[in-house]
Enzyme design. Structure first.
Site, PDB file in Angstrom:
ATOM      1  N   ASP A 126       0.824  -1.211   0.000  1.00 47.03           N
ATOM      2  CA  ASP A 126       0.000   0.000   0.000  1.00 47.03           C
ATOM      3  C   ASP A 126       0.866   1.273   0.000  1.00 47.03           C
ATOM      4  O   ASP A 126       2.096   1.202  -0.013  1.00 47.03           O
ATOM      5  CB  ASP A 126      -0.925  -0.055   1.231  1.00 47.03           C
ATOM      6  CG  ASP A 126      -2.329   0.414   0.916  1.00 47.03           C
ATOM      7  OD1 ASP A 126      -2.472   1.293   0.051  1.00 47.03           O
ATOM      8  OD2 ASP A 126      -3.274  -0.076   1.554  1.00 47.03           O
ATOM      9  N   ASP A 183     -10.067   3.351  -3.836  1.00 50.25           N
ATOM     10  CA  ASP A 183     -10.746   2.188  -3.251  1.00 50.25           C
ATOM     11  C   ASP A 183     -12.174   2.004  -3.764  1.00 50.25           C
ATOM     12  O   ASP A 183     -12.916   2.971  -3.952  1.00 50.25           O
ATOM     13  CB  ASP A 183     -10.804   2.335  -1.728  1.00 50.25           C
ATOM     14  CG  ASP A 183      -9.448   2.081  -1.094  1.00 50.25           C
ATOM     15  OD1 ASP A 183      -8.437   2.047  -1.822  1.00 50.25           O
ATOM     16  OD2 ASP A 183      -9.415   1.914   0.135  1.00 50.25           O
TER      17      ASP A 183
HETATM   18  C1  GLA Z   1      -6.001   1.153   1.357  1.00 55.74           C
HETATM   19  C2  GLA Z   1      -6.107   0.173   0.191  1.00 55.74           C
HETATM   20  C3  GLA Z   1      -7.213  -0.836   0.477  1.00 55.74           C
HETATM   21  C4  GLA Z   1      -6.939  -1.563   1.782  1.00 55.74           C
HETATM   22  C5  GLA Z   1      -6.761  -0.552   2.922  1.00 55.74           C
HETATM   23  C6  GLA Z   1      -6.272  -1.223   4.192  1.00 55.74           C
HETATM   24  O1  GLA Z   1      -7.130   1.964   1.441  1.00 55.74           O
HETATM   25  O2  GLA Z   1      -6.354   0.834  -1.010  1.00 55.74           O
HETATM   26  O3  GLA Z   1      -7.343  -1.761  -0.576  1.00 55.74           O
HETATM   27  O4  GLA Z   1      -5.791  -2.360   1.650  1.00 55.74           O
HETATM   28  O5  GLA Z   1      -5.818   0.452   2.579  1.00 55.74           O
HETATM   29  O6  GLA Z   1      -6.103  -0.301   5.228  1.00 55.74           O
END
Ligand code: GLA
Length: 376
Positions: A126, A183
């Site tokens: 990430d 997301d």
């Molecule tokens: C980010 C990523 C998600 C997930 C969250 C976990 O938002 O884009 O896919 O992994 O972190 O905290």
């Protein structure tokens, strides 16, 4: 590690967020096999954020939270492997993960070693809390190198949400997939939004490094960590079809322990998966068609061996008519050739007569064809 077709699997984040533990992982592994998901290609079982303690140990190693994973991560990996699955984990290029656990910044090599020792086969990486000074291309290159040198084949799944023009540099980092957008949430608007953001990024997708449109929300029905309004089955079918058609990795995000038959049928449609896993991994091409306008998306994609996939996606809440002209896919009337279409959800077959065809699509519905080139 080089992966030649889009990775497929399950990831804990969409439904479970921080509510993860070893029993959930064991049960999910069992179900992936029992329900035939592994047999269809869903091979990676990935634990997302929130798996570790908030502090590293005295050797600077990451530590699995003993309350969530009392037997440690090696035991979890062993169980997952015993089922014939591959095991994925999560870390972050920043000081902290997005949920505030330790990230791998300046611990890239030691963390890659730890993951290798535990038997990890896949690392989602990430971008939260990353250095404001060191560019993402260097941060991802570090982890890419660390993974290549850790002594184990670990698929590198980059998750920088398309930020900082990720598409320009991600392939050089060793990533096999990269999150091309922000997301996903379990709403129709979120699905629509991601598909549209993707449009300019299709040219960057291809064998070995895949545009990751984020985990699937199919079958969530508004429940769980990213579950908001939820969607209906037609919307989930179209969502799955677009992700598969566009060559995204297919990572299931619902609770498969309690999924219904509709969800299983969507996730395991063989012809849709075959288009996703087509060995050529060519980019989808947007068709102009006629009578389209906003929210009626027409795409074609050449497949290995000469077939063409055609996807008609009605994102509107009313019925729409899609008209496809075969000259747009390279088959004008003058070639003496036409297409014999087989729709992947219904099995319905048609041969195109006059170099174009029209298909009515119910609200939110889609039609996806595998088309053969035949004589007119
Ligand atoms: C980010 C990523 C998600 C997930 C969250 C976990 O938002 O884009 O896919 O992994 O972190 O905290």
């Amino acid at each position: 590690m080089v992966k030649l077709t889009p990775p497929m699997g399950w990831n804990s984040w969409n439904t479970f967020g921080d509510k993860i533990n070893e029993q959930l992982i064991f049960d999910t592994a069992d179900i992936m096999v029992e329900k035939g998901l592994l047999a269809k290609g869903y091979e990676y079982l990935v634990i997302d954020d929130c798996w570790s303690l908030k502090e590293r140990d005295s050797n600077e190693r990451l530590v699995a939270d003993p309350e969530k994973f009392p037997h440690g991560m090696k035991a979890v990996a062993d169980y997952v492997h015993s089922k014939g699955l591959k095991f994925g984990m999560y870390s972050c290029a920043g000081n902290l993960t997005c949920a505030g656990y330790p990230g791998s910044f300046e611990h890239e090599f030691i963390d890659a070693e730890t993951f290798a020792e535990w038997g990890v086969d896949f690392l989602k990486y990430d971008y939260c809390y990353h250095s404001p000074i060191i560019h993402g291309k260097y941060l991802y290159s570090r982890m890419g190198l660390a993974l290549e040198n850790c002594g184990r084949d670990i698929l590198f799944s980059a998750c920088s949400w398309g930020a900082d023009e990720t598409h320009e540099w991600i392939k050089r980092t060793g990533a096999s997939m990269w999150r091309s957008t922000g997301d996903i949430f379990d709403t129709w608007d979120s699905i629509k939004d991601l598909v549209k953001q993707q449009e300019r990024l299709h040219p960057y997708n291809g064998v070995g490094c895949f545009n990751d449109m984020d985990m699937l929300v199919v079958g969530m029905y508004g429940k769980g960590n990213v579950g908001l309004k939820g969607c209906n089955d037609t919307q989930y079918k179209t969502h799955f079809s677009m992700w598969a058609f566009m060559g995204s990795p297919l990572m299931i995000g619902c609770d498969i322990r309690s999924m219904n038959q509709e969800t299983l049928d969507i996730l395991t449609n063989e012809e849709m998966i075959r288009i996703n896993q087509d060995p050529a991994c060519r980019q989808p091409m947007k068709l102009v068609g006629t009578w389209t306008g906003d929210d009626l998306l027409l795409y074609a994609k050449q497949l290995a061996g000469g077939d063409i996939a055609i996807g008609l996606f009605n994102l509107r809440e009313e019925k729409a008519y899609a008209r496809v002209n075969l000259d747009e896919v390279g088959l004008p009337f003058s070639t003496g050739k036409t297409l014999e279409l087989t729709e992947v959800w219904t099995g319905e077959k048609t041969t195109v007569k006059n170099a174009n065809f029209i298909k009515g699509l119910e609200p939110f519905d889609c039609a996806v064809y595998r088309a053969k080139v035949v004589n007119l």
